[in-house]
Enzyme design. Structure first.
Site, PDB file in Angstrom:
ATOM      1  N   CYS A 111       0.809  -1.228   0.000  1.00  0.00           N
ATOM      2  CA  CYS A 111       0.000   0.000   0.000  1.00  0.00           C
ATOM      3  C   CYS A 111       0.839   1.275   0.000  1.00  0.00           C
ATOM      4  O   CYS A 111       0.484   2.259  -0.659  1.00  0.00           O
ATOM      5  CB  CYS A 111      -0.982  -0.005   1.170  1.00  0.00           C
ATOM      6  SG  CYS A 111      -0.227  -0.176   2.800  1.00  0.00           S
ATOM      7  N   ASP A 345      -7.614   5.615  -1.496  1.00  0.00           N
ATOM      8  CA  ASP A 345      -7.280   4.387  -0.771  1.00  0.00           C
ATOM      9  C   ASP A 345      -6.746   3.334  -1.743  1.00  0.00           C
ATOM     10  O   ASP A 345      -7.445   2.949  -2.677  1.00  0.00           O
ATOM     11  CB  ASP A 345      -8.539   3.876  -0.066  1.00  0.00           C
ATOM     12  CG  ASP A 345      -8.270   2.704   0.867  1.00  0.00           C
ATOM     13  OD1 ASP A 345      -7.130   2.233   0.920  1.00  0.00           O
ATOM     14  OD2 ASP A 345      -9.225   2.270   1.544  1.00  0.00           O
ATOM     15  N   HIS A 347      -6.170   0.244  -0.954  1.00  0.00           N
ATOM     16  CA  HIS A 347      -6.532  -1.089  -0.461  1.00  0.00           C
ATOM     17  C   HIS A 347      -7.755  -1.656  -1.171  1.00  0.00           C
ATOM     18  O   HIS A 347      -8.775  -1.981  -0.563  1.00  0.00           O
ATOM     19  CB  HIS A 347      -6.791  -1.044   1.047  1.00  0.00           C
ATOM     20  CG  HIS A 347      -5.620  -0.564   1.844  1.00  0.00           C
ATOM     21  ND1 HIS A 347      -5.399   0.777   2.087  1.00  0.00           N
ATOM     22  CD2 HIS A 347      -4.601  -1.237   2.426  1.00  0.00           C
ATOM     23  CE1 HIS A 347      -4.291   0.901   2.809  1.00  0.00           C
ATOM     24  NE2 HIS A 347      -3.794  -0.305   3.016  1.00  0.00           N
TER      25      HIS A 347
END
Length: 458
Positions: A111, A345, A347
Protein backbone atom coordinates in the site's frame (compact mmCIF):
# COMPACT_ATOMS: atom_id res chain seq x y z
CA UNK A 1 15.67 -32.92 -0.34
CA UNK A 2 14.48 -31.48 2.95
CA UNK A 3 15.49 -27.94 1.95
CA UNK A 4 13.76 -28.37 -1.39
CA UNK A 5 10.60 -29.55 0.36
CA UNK A 6 10.69 -26.51 2.65
CA UNK A 7 10.99 -24.19 -0.34
CA UNK A 8 7.94 -25.79 -1.94
CA UNK A 9 5.94 -25.38 1.27
CA UNK A 10 6.98 -21.69 1.47
CA UNK A 11 5.94 -21.14 -2.14
CA UNK A 12 2.59 -22.80 -1.50
CA UNK A 13 2.05 -20.63 1.59
CA UNK A 14 2.90 -17.52 -0.42
CA UNK A 15 0.47 -18.46 -3.16
CA UNK A 16 -2.29 -19.24 -0.68
CA UNK A 17 -1.78 -15.94 1.19
CA UNK A 18 -1.73 -14.06 -2.12
CA UNK A 19 -5.02 -15.65 -3.13
CA UNK A 20 -6.53 -14.89 0.30
CA UNK A 21 -5.43 -11.23 0.15
CA UNK A 22 -6.78 -10.93 -3.39
CA UNK A 23 -10.18 -11.97 -2.09
CA UNK A 24 -9.93 -9.90 1.11
CA UNK A 25 -9.15 -6.65 -0.71
CA UNK A 26 -11.67 -7.29 -3.48
CA UNK A 27 -14.45 -6.83 -0.93
CA UNK A 28 -15.39 -3.15 -0.72
CA UNK A 29 -18.12 -2.17 1.69
CA UNK A 30 -20.78 0.09 0.27
CA UNK A 31 -20.13 3.42 1.98
CA UNK A 32 -20.86 7.08 1.35
CA UNK A 33 -18.57 10.00 2.08
CA UNK A 34 -20.44 12.96 3.51
CA UNK A 35 -19.43 16.53 2.76
CA UNK A 36 -20.77 19.61 4.55
CA UNK A 37 -22.40 22.31 2.41
CA UNK A 38 -21.22 24.95 4.89
CA UNK A 39 -17.46 24.51 4.58
CA UNK A 40 -15.11 24.79 1.59
CA UNK A 41 -13.36 21.69 0.26
CA UNK A 42 -9.67 21.97 -0.65
CA UNK A 43 -8.13 19.56 -3.15
CA UNK A 44 -4.43 20.03 -3.91
CA UNK A 45 -4.75 23.80 -3.91
CA UNK A 46 -8.17 24.05 -5.57
CA UNK A 47 -11.04 25.35 -3.46
CA UNK A 48 -14.65 24.20 -3.94
CA UNK A 49 -17.79 25.51 -2.22
CA UNK A 50 -20.94 23.38 -1.82
CA UNK A 51 -23.59 26.00 -1.14
CA UNK A 52 -27.29 26.24 -1.87
CA UNK A 53 -28.10 26.78 -5.51
CA UNK A 54 -31.21 24.88 -6.33
CA UNK A 55 -33.09 22.91 -3.71
CA UNK A 56 -34.70 20.82 -6.43
CA UNK A 57 -31.33 19.43 -7.51
CA UNK A 58 -30.19 16.20 -5.93
CA UNK A 59 -26.72 14.69 -5.78
CA UNK A 60 -26.41 12.20 -8.65
CA UNK A 61 -26.47 8.50 -7.80
CA UNK A 62 -23.09 6.79 -8.14
CA UNK A 63 -21.32 10.03 -7.22
CA UNK A 64 -19.86 8.43 -4.11
CA UNK A 65 -20.24 11.60 -2.04
CA UNK A 66 -23.25 13.08 -0.32
CA UNK A 67 -23.91 16.67 0.70
CA UNK A 68 -25.65 17.19 4.03
CA UNK A 69 -29.39 17.81 3.58
CA UNK A 70 -28.97 16.27 0.09
CA UNK A 71 -28.61 19.70 -1.49
CA UNK A 72 -26.18 19.85 -4.38
CA UNK A 73 -24.72 23.26 -4.78
CA UNK A 74 -21.86 25.32 -6.07
CA UNK A 75 -19.34 23.32 -8.05
CA UNK A 76 -19.80 19.76 -6.81
CA UNK A 77 -19.43 18.36 -10.31
CA UNK A 78 -16.23 20.33 -10.83
CA UNK A 79 -14.86 18.89 -7.59
CA UNK A 80 -15.80 15.36 -8.60
CA UNK A 81 -14.18 15.78 -12.01
CA UNK A 82 -11.01 17.18 -10.45
CA UNK A 83 -10.81 14.40 -7.86
CA UNK A 84 -11.48 11.59 -10.32
CA UNK A 85 -8.83 13.00 -12.67
CA UNK A 86 -6.09 12.26 -10.12
CA UNK A 87 -4.31 8.98 -10.88
CA UNK A 88 -5.35 6.15 -8.56
CA UNK A 89 -2.96 3.24 -8.06
CA UNK A 90 -4.20 0.29 -6.05
CA UNK A 91 -3.39 -3.30 -5.21
CA UNK A 92 -3.30 -5.47 -8.32
CA UNK A 93 -3.45 -9.21 -8.86
CA UNK A 94 -2.24 -11.59 -11.57
CA UNK A 95 0.57 -9.34 -12.76
CA UNK A 96 3.92 -10.81 -13.96
CA UNK A 97 5.74 -12.59 -11.17
CA UNK A 98 8.10 -10.42 -9.12
CA UNK A 99 11.70 -11.52 -9.48
CA UNK A 100 13.08 -13.73 -6.67
CA UNK A 101 9.60 -14.37 -5.29
CA UNK A 102 6.42 -16.28 -6.05
CA UNK A 103 4.30 -13.12 -5.79
CA UNK A 104 1.95 -12.01 -8.55
CA UNK A 105 0.06 -9.55 -6.33
CA UNK A 106 0.91 -6.84 -3.81
CA UNK A 107 -2.28 -7.27 -1.78
CA UNK A 108 -1.61 -6.94 1.93
CA UNK A 109 1.84 -5.33 1.75
CA UNK A 110 2.25 -2.86 -1.13
CA UNK A 111 0.00 0.00 0.00
CA UNK A 112 2.76 2.53 0.76
CA UNK A 113 4.46 1.84 -2.56
CA UNK A 114 1.08 2.54 -4.19
CA UNK A 115 0.53 5.81 -2.31
CA UNK A 116 4.08 6.82 -3.25
CA UNK A 117 3.25 6.10 -6.87
CA UNK A 118 0.14 8.29 -6.59
CA UNK A 119 2.16 11.19 -5.21
CA UNK A 120 4.74 10.89 -8.00
CA UNK A 121 1.96 10.59 -10.58
CA UNK A 122 0.51 13.92 -9.38
CA UNK A 123 3.95 15.49 -9.71
CA UNK A 124 4.16 14.24 -13.29
CA UNK A 125 0.66 15.58 -14.03
CA UNK A 126 1.76 19.02 -12.83
CA UNK A 127 4.93 18.72 -14.90
CA UNK A 128 3.35 17.65 -18.19
CA UNK A 129 -0.31 18.75 -17.95
CA UNK A 130 -0.56 21.43 -15.27
CA UNK A 131 -2.87 21.75 -12.26
CA UNK A 132 -5.79 22.91 -14.39
CA UNK A 133 -5.96 19.66 -16.37
CA UNK A 134 -8.88 17.29 -15.86
CA UNK A 135 -9.69 14.05 -17.63
CA UNK A 136 -12.58 14.62 -20.09
CA UNK A 137 -14.11 11.20 -19.28
CA UNK A 138 -13.84 11.58 -15.50
CA UNK A 139 -17.58 11.78 -14.85
CA UNK A 140 -18.39 8.76 -16.99
CA UNK A 141 -16.77 6.02 -14.89
CA UNK A 142 -18.69 3.72 -12.59
CA UNK A 143 -18.47 3.92 -8.80
CA UNK A 144 -16.58 0.93 -7.40
CA UNK A 145 -17.95 1.62 -3.91
CA UNK A 146 -21.18 -0.08 -4.95
CA UNK A 147 -19.38 -3.44 -4.99
CA UNK A 148 -20.17 -5.80 -2.15
CA UNK A 149 -19.56 -9.34 -1.02
CA UNK A 150 -21.21 -11.61 -3.57
CA UNK A 151 -20.76 -15.01 -5.11
CA UNK A 152 -18.55 -13.29 -7.69
CA UNK A 153 -16.03 -12.53 -4.95
CA UNK A 154 -15.92 -16.18 -3.94
CA UNK A 155 -15.48 -17.17 -7.58
CA UNK A 156 -12.70 -14.62 -7.84
CA UNK A 157 -10.95 -16.16 -4.84
CA UNK A 158 -11.20 -19.66 -6.31
CA UNK A 159 -10.00 -18.55 -9.72
CA UNK A 160 -7.15 -16.55 -8.20
CA UNK A 161 -5.97 -19.48 -6.09
CA UNK A 162 -6.15 -21.89 -9.01
CA UNK A 163 -4.27 -19.43 -11.21
CA UNK A 164 -1.57 -19.03 -8.57
CA UNK A 165 -0.91 -22.78 -8.71
CA UNK A 166 -0.84 -23.04 -12.49
CA UNK A 167 2.58 -21.46 -12.99
CA UNK A 168 3.96 -18.22 -14.33
CA UNK A 169 2.36 -16.43 -17.21
CA UNK A 170 4.23 -14.98 -20.13
CA UNK A 171 5.19 -11.31 -19.98
CA UNK A 172 4.25 -9.11 -22.88
CA UNK A 173 6.66 -6.27 -23.48
CA UNK A 174 5.38 -4.64 -26.63
CA UNK A 175 5.72 -0.88 -26.72
CA UNK A 176 2.85 1.44 -25.85
CA UNK A 177 1.46 3.17 -28.92
CA UNK A 178 1.64 6.79 -27.78
CA UNK A 179 1.18 8.52 -31.15
CA UNK A 180 -2.20 7.09 -31.98
CA UNK A 181 -4.79 9.58 -33.17
CA UNK A 182 -7.65 9.99 -30.69
CA UNK A 183 -10.64 10.82 -32.82
CA UNK A 184 -12.91 11.79 -29.95
CA UNK A 185 -10.76 14.79 -28.93
CA UNK A 186 -11.69 18.05 -30.58
CA UNK A 187 -8.27 19.64 -31.02
CA UNK A 188 -4.54 18.92 -31.03
CA UNK A 189 -4.06 20.26 -27.50
CA UNK A 190 -6.63 17.87 -26.02
CA UNK A 191 -5.16 14.99 -28.00
CA UNK A 192 -1.65 15.80 -26.77
CA UNK A 193 -2.90 15.95 -23.19
CA UNK A 194 -4.50 12.53 -23.55
CA UNK A 195 -1.26 11.12 -24.97
CA UNK A 196 0.59 12.34 -21.87
CA UNK A 197 -2.21 11.11 -19.61
CA UNK A 198 -1.82 7.59 -20.99
CA UNK A 199 1.96 7.85 -21.00
CA UNK A 200 2.07 8.80 -17.30
CA UNK A 201 -0.17 5.87 -16.36
CA UNK A 202 1.93 3.49 -18.47
CA UNK A 203 5.03 4.47 -16.48
CA UNK A 204 3.32 2.96 -13.40
CA UNK A 205 2.32 -0.31 -15.07
CA UNK A 206 2.80 -3.54 -13.15
CA UNK A 207 5.61 -5.01 -15.22
CA UNK A 208 9.42 -5.07 -14.97
CA UNK A 209 9.75 -2.67 -17.92
CA UNK A 210 7.64 0.15 -16.41
CA UNK A 211 9.99 2.87 -15.11
CA UNK A 212 7.95 3.55 -11.95
CA UNK A 213 6.13 0.23 -11.77
CA UNK A 214 5.96 -1.91 -8.65
CA UNK A 215 8.59 -4.33 -9.98
CA UNK A 216 11.12 -1.55 -10.53
CA UNK A 217 10.46 0.07 -7.13
CA UNK A 218 10.98 -3.27 -5.40
CA UNK A 219 14.33 -3.65 -7.16
CA UNK A 220 15.43 -0.27 -5.81
CA UNK A 221 14.12 -1.24 -2.38
CA UNK A 222 16.44 -4.25 -2.29
CA UNK A 223 19.36 -1.84 -1.96
CA UNK A 224 17.89 -0.79 1.40
CA UNK A 225 17.32 -4.34 2.58
CA UNK A 226 13.67 -4.51 1.55
CA UNK A 227 12.12 -7.27 -0.55
CA UNK A 228 8.78 -8.11 -2.13
CA UNK A 229 6.25 -8.87 0.60
CA UNK A 230 7.86 -6.50 3.13
CA UNK A 231 6.11 -3.38 4.32
CA UNK A 232 7.62 -0.06 3.23
CA UNK A 233 7.37 3.13 5.30
CA UNK A 234 6.72 6.64 3.87
CA UNK A 235 10.34 7.78 4.29
CA UNK A 236 11.84 4.68 2.67
CA UNK A 237 9.43 5.05 -0.26
CA UNK A 238 10.55 8.68 -0.68
CA UNK A 239 14.14 7.53 -1.24
CA UNK A 240 13.04 4.73 -3.55
CA UNK A 241 11.08 7.22 -5.67
CA UNK A 242 14.16 9.46 -5.84
CA UNK A 243 16.27 6.59 -7.15
CA UNK A 244 13.57 5.57 -9.62
CA UNK A 245 13.43 9.07 -11.13
CA UNK A 246 17.23 9.42 -11.18
CA UNK A 247 17.61 6.08 -12.97
CA UNK A 248 14.77 6.65 -15.47
CA UNK A 249 16.14 6.83 -19.03
CA UNK A 250 12.96 7.86 -20.83
CA UNK A 251 13.64 11.08 -22.82
CA UNK A 252 10.56 12.79 -21.39
CA UNK A 253 11.81 12.26 -17.82
CA UNK A 254 15.19 13.95 -18.20
CA UNK A 255 13.72 17.31 -17.20
CA UNK A 256 12.57 16.31 -13.71
CA UNK A 257 14.33 15.11 -10.57
CA UNK A 258 13.54 14.39 -6.91
CA UNK A 259 15.12 15.77 -3.75
CA UNK A 260 14.53 14.12 -0.36
CA UNK A 261 14.98 16.29 2.73
CA UNK A 262 17.64 15.17 5.22
CA UNK A 263 16.53 14.99 8.84
CA UNK A 264 13.65 17.43 8.28
CA UNK A 265 15.92 19.95 6.54
CA UNK A 266 15.82 21.09 2.92
CA UNK A 267 19.24 22.40 1.90
CA UNK A 268 18.53 25.03 -0.74
CA UNK A 269 21.87 24.78 -2.55
CA UNK A 270 21.54 20.99 -2.82
CA UNK A 271 18.12 21.43 -4.45
CA UNK A 272 19.38 24.06 -6.89
CA UNK A 273 22.38 21.87 -7.77
CA UNK A 274 19.99 19.05 -8.72
CA UNK A 275 17.95 21.45 -10.82
CA UNK A 276 20.90 22.96 -12.68
CA UNK A 277 23.19 19.96 -13.20
CA UNK A 278 21.72 19.58 -16.71
CA UNK A 279 23.18 22.97 -17.67
CA UNK A 280 26.66 21.44 -17.73
CA UNK A 281 25.33 18.76 -20.08
CA UNK A 282 24.40 21.35 -22.67
CA UNK A 283 20.78 21.90 -21.58
CA UNK A 284 20.31 25.51 -20.52
CA UNK A 285 16.95 24.85 -18.85
CA UNK A 286 16.53 24.18 -15.15
CA UNK A 287 15.15 20.82 -14.15
CA UNK A 288 11.84 20.62 -12.36
CA UNK A 289 12.09 19.06 -8.90
CA UNK A 290 9.71 17.19 -6.64
CA UNK A 291 10.73 17.87 -3.04
CA UNK A 292 9.85 15.09 -0.60
CA UNK A 293 9.98 15.79 3.13
CA UNK A 294 9.63 12.80 5.49
CA UNK A 295 8.31 14.06 8.85
CA UNK A 296 6.66 12.91 12.05
CA UNK A 297 3.60 14.83 13.17
CA UNK A 298 4.00 13.81 16.79
CA UNK A 299 5.15 10.92 18.96
CA UNK A 300 2.97 7.85 19.30
CA UNK A 301 -0.03 9.82 18.05
CA UNK A 302 -0.45 12.75 15.70
CA UNK A 303 -0.24 16.10 17.47
CA UNK A 304 -3.41 18.14 16.70
CA UNK A 305 -1.26 21.29 16.63
CA UNK A 306 0.03 20.21 13.21
CA UNK A 307 -3.43 20.22 11.64
CA UNK A 308 -3.21 23.83 10.46
CA UNK A 309 0.12 23.15 8.77
CA UNK A 310 -1.20 20.07 6.95
CA UNK A 311 -4.22 22.06 5.80
CA UNK A 312 -1.93 24.87 4.75
CA UNK A 313 0.25 22.70 2.50
CA UNK A 314 -2.75 20.92 0.97
CA UNK A 315 -4.07 24.38 0.05
CA UNK A 316 -1.08 24.93 -2.27
CA UNK A 317 -1.46 24.10 -5.97
CA UNK A 318 2.13 22.91 -6.14
CA UNK A 319 1.61 20.41 -3.31
CA UNK A 320 1.56 16.90 -4.80
CA UNK A 321 -0.02 15.30 -1.74
CA UNK A 322 1.03 13.36 1.33
CA UNK A 323 2.10 9.72 1.69
CA UNK A 324 0.57 8.88 5.03
CA UNK A 325 -2.32 6.93 6.48
CA UNK A 326 -3.37 5.52 9.78
CA UNK A 327 -1.73 2.67 11.71
CA UNK A 328 -1.57 -0.49 9.56
CA UNK A 329 -2.81 1.29 6.40
CA UNK A 330 -1.28 3.81 4.00
CA UNK A 331 -3.39 6.43 2.21
CA UNK A 332 -2.67 9.18 -0.30
CA UNK A 333 -3.92 12.45 1.22
CA UNK A 334 -4.91 15.07 -1.34
CA UNK A 335 -7.24 17.51 0.41
CA UNK A 336 -9.42 18.34 3.39
CA UNK A 337 -12.71 19.74 4.64
CA UNK A 338 -12.78 21.17 8.16
CA UNK A 339 -10.73 18.76 10.31
CA UNK A 340 -11.09 15.76 7.99
CA UNK A 341 -8.57 14.72 5.35
CA UNK A 342 -9.63 13.64 1.86
CA UNK A 343 -7.73 10.66 0.51
CA UNK A 344 -7.46 7.93 -2.09
CA UNK A 345 -7.28 4.39 -0.77
CA UNK A 346 -4.98 1.80 -2.43
CA UNK A 347 -6.53 -1.09 -0.46
CA UNK A 348 -8.72 -2.31 -3.29
CA UNK A 349 -7.56 -5.27 -5.33
CA UNK A 350 -8.04 -4.88 -9.07
CA UNK A 351 -7.03 -7.08 -11.94
CA UNK A 352 -3.76 -6.52 -13.79
CA UNK A 353 -3.99 -4.15 -16.76
CA UNK A 354 -1.42 -4.59 -19.52
CA UNK A 355 -0.47 -0.98 -20.28
CA UNK A 356 1.73 -2.08 -23.17
CA UNK A 357 -1.29 -2.55 -25.43
CA UNK A 358 -2.69 0.45 -27.23
CA UNK A 359 -5.97 1.81 -25.93
CA UNK A 360 -5.61 -0.02 -22.60
CA UNK A 361 -8.60 0.79 -20.34
CA UNK A 362 -8.11 3.82 -18.09
CA UNK A 363 -11.10 3.49 -15.78
CA UNK A 364 -9.38 1.46 -13.05
CA UNK A 365 -6.66 4.10 -12.73
CA UNK A 366 -9.11 6.77 -11.58
CA UNK A 367 -10.93 6.69 -8.24
CA UNK A 368 -14.68 7.30 -8.66
CA UNK A 369 -15.30 8.57 -5.13
CA UNK A 370 -13.34 10.35 -2.37
CA UNK A 371 -12.96 9.17 1.20
CA UNK A 372 -12.56 11.21 4.38
CA UNK A 373 -10.78 10.57 7.67
CA UNK A 374 -10.40 12.61 10.84
CA UNK A 375 -6.97 14.20 11.13
CA UNK A 376 -6.69 12.78 14.65
CA UNK A 377 -6.65 9.24 13.23
CA UNK A 378 -3.67 10.00 10.99
CA UNK A 379 -0.43 8.17 11.81
CA UNK A 380 2.35 10.65 12.63
CA UNK A 381 4.78 9.19 10.04
CA UNK A 382 4.28 10.71 6.60
CA UNK A 383 6.05 12.22 3.60
CA UNK A 384 4.95 15.57 2.14
CA UNK A 385 5.60 16.43 -1.51
CA UNK A 386 5.94 19.70 -3.48
CA UNK A 387 6.59 20.39 -7.15
CA UNK A 388 8.80 23.23 -8.43
CA UNK A 389 9.15 23.80 -12.19
CA UNK A 390 12.48 25.66 -12.06
CA UNK A 391 14.94 27.37 -9.70
CA UNK A 392 12.89 30.57 -9.54
CA UNK A 393 9.82 28.51 -8.69
CA UNK A 394 11.73 26.69 -5.94
CA UNK A 395 12.87 29.95 -4.37
CA UNK A 396 9.27 31.20 -4.30
CA UNK A 397 7.97 27.90 -2.92
CA UNK A 398 10.58 27.78 -0.14
CA UNK A 399 9.60 31.29 0.97
CA UNK A 400 5.86 30.52 0.96
CA UNK A 401 6.22 27.23 2.85
CA UNK A 402 8.54 28.83 5.41
CA UNK A 403 5.81 31.40 6.13
CA UNK A 404 3.24 28.62 6.56
CA UNK A 405 5.61 26.78 8.91
CA UNK A 406 6.07 29.88 11.06
CA UNK A 407 2.37 30.76 11.17
CA UNK A 408 1.15 27.23 11.93
CA UNK A 409 3.91 26.20 14.36
CA UNK A 410 2.93 26.49 18.01
CA UNK A 411 6.14 24.75 19.01
CA UNK A 412 9.54 26.40 19.37
CA UNK A 413 10.83 24.57 16.30
CA UNK A 414 9.01 24.16 12.96
CA UNK A 415 8.17 20.76 11.52
CA UNK A 416 10.97 21.14 8.94
CA UNK A 417 13.13 23.96 7.64
CA UNK A 418 14.70 25.39 4.50
CA UNK A 419 18.37 26.22 5.06
CA UNK A 420 20.73 28.15 2.78
CA UNK A 421 23.84 26.25 1.73
CA UNK A 422 24.72 22.60 1.11
CA UNK A 423 24.28 19.71 3.52
CA UNK A 424 28.06 19.20 3.47
CA UNK A 425 28.47 22.68 4.96
CA UNK A 426 26.77 21.34 8.09
CA UNK A 427 28.96 18.22 8.34
CA UNK A 428 26.34 15.93 6.81
CA UNK A 429 27.38 13.33 4.28
CA UNK A 430 26.26 14.44 0.84
CA UNK A 431 23.69 12.11 -0.67
CA UNK A 432 25.50 12.20 -3.99
CA UNK A 433 28.91 11.46 -2.51
CA UNK A 434 28.88 7.74 -3.09
CA UNK A 435 27.86 6.99 -6.65
CA UNK A 436 29.57 3.57 -6.60
CA UNK A 437 27.07 2.39 -4.02
CA UNK A 438 23.41 2.69 -5.05
CA UNK A 439 22.49 4.04 -1.62
CA UNK A 440 25.10 5.83 0.49
CA UNK A 441 26.01 4.60 3.97
CA UNK A 442 24.21 7.63 5.40
CA UNK A 443 21.03 6.63 3.57
CA UNK A 444 21.30 3.01 4.70
CA UNK A 445 21.50 4.13 8.33
CA UNK A 446 18.50 6.35 7.73
CA UNK A 447 16.56 3.44 6.23
CA UNK A 448 17.20 1.33 9.32
CA UNK A 449 16.00 4.12 11.59
CA UNK A 450 12.87 4.70 9.52
CA UNK A 451 12.10 0.98 9.52
CA UNK A 452 12.01 0.90 13.31
CA UNK A 453 10.25 4.23 13.89
CA UNK A 454 7.38 3.99 11.46
CA UNK A 455 4.14 2.09 11.89
CA UNK A 456 4.13 -1.51 10.77
CA UNK A 457 1.67 -3.81 9.07
CA UNK A 458 0.54 -6.58 11.39
Amino acid sequence: MEASGTDEVDKLKTKFMSAWNNMKYSWVLKTKTYFSRNSPVLLLGKCYHFKYEDENKMLPARSGCTIEDHVIAGNVEEFRKDFISRIWLTYREEFPQIEASALTTDCGWGCTLRTGQMLLAQGLILHFLGRGWTWPDALHIENSDSDSWTSNTVKKFTASFEASLSGERELRTSAVSLKETFRKYSNDHEMQNEIYHRKIISWFGDSPVAVFGLHRLIEFGKKSGKKAGDWYGPAVVAHILRKAVEEARHPDLQGITIYVAQDCTVYNSDVIDKQTNSVTSGDARDKAVVILVPVRLGGERTNPDYLEFVKGVLSLEYCVGIIGGKPKQSYYFAGFQDDSLIYMDPHYCQSFVDVSIKDFPLETFHCPSPKKMSFRKMDPSCTIGFYCRNVQDFERVSEEITKILKISSKEKYPLFTFVNGHSRDFDFTSTAASEEDFFSEDEKKRFKRFSTEEFVLL
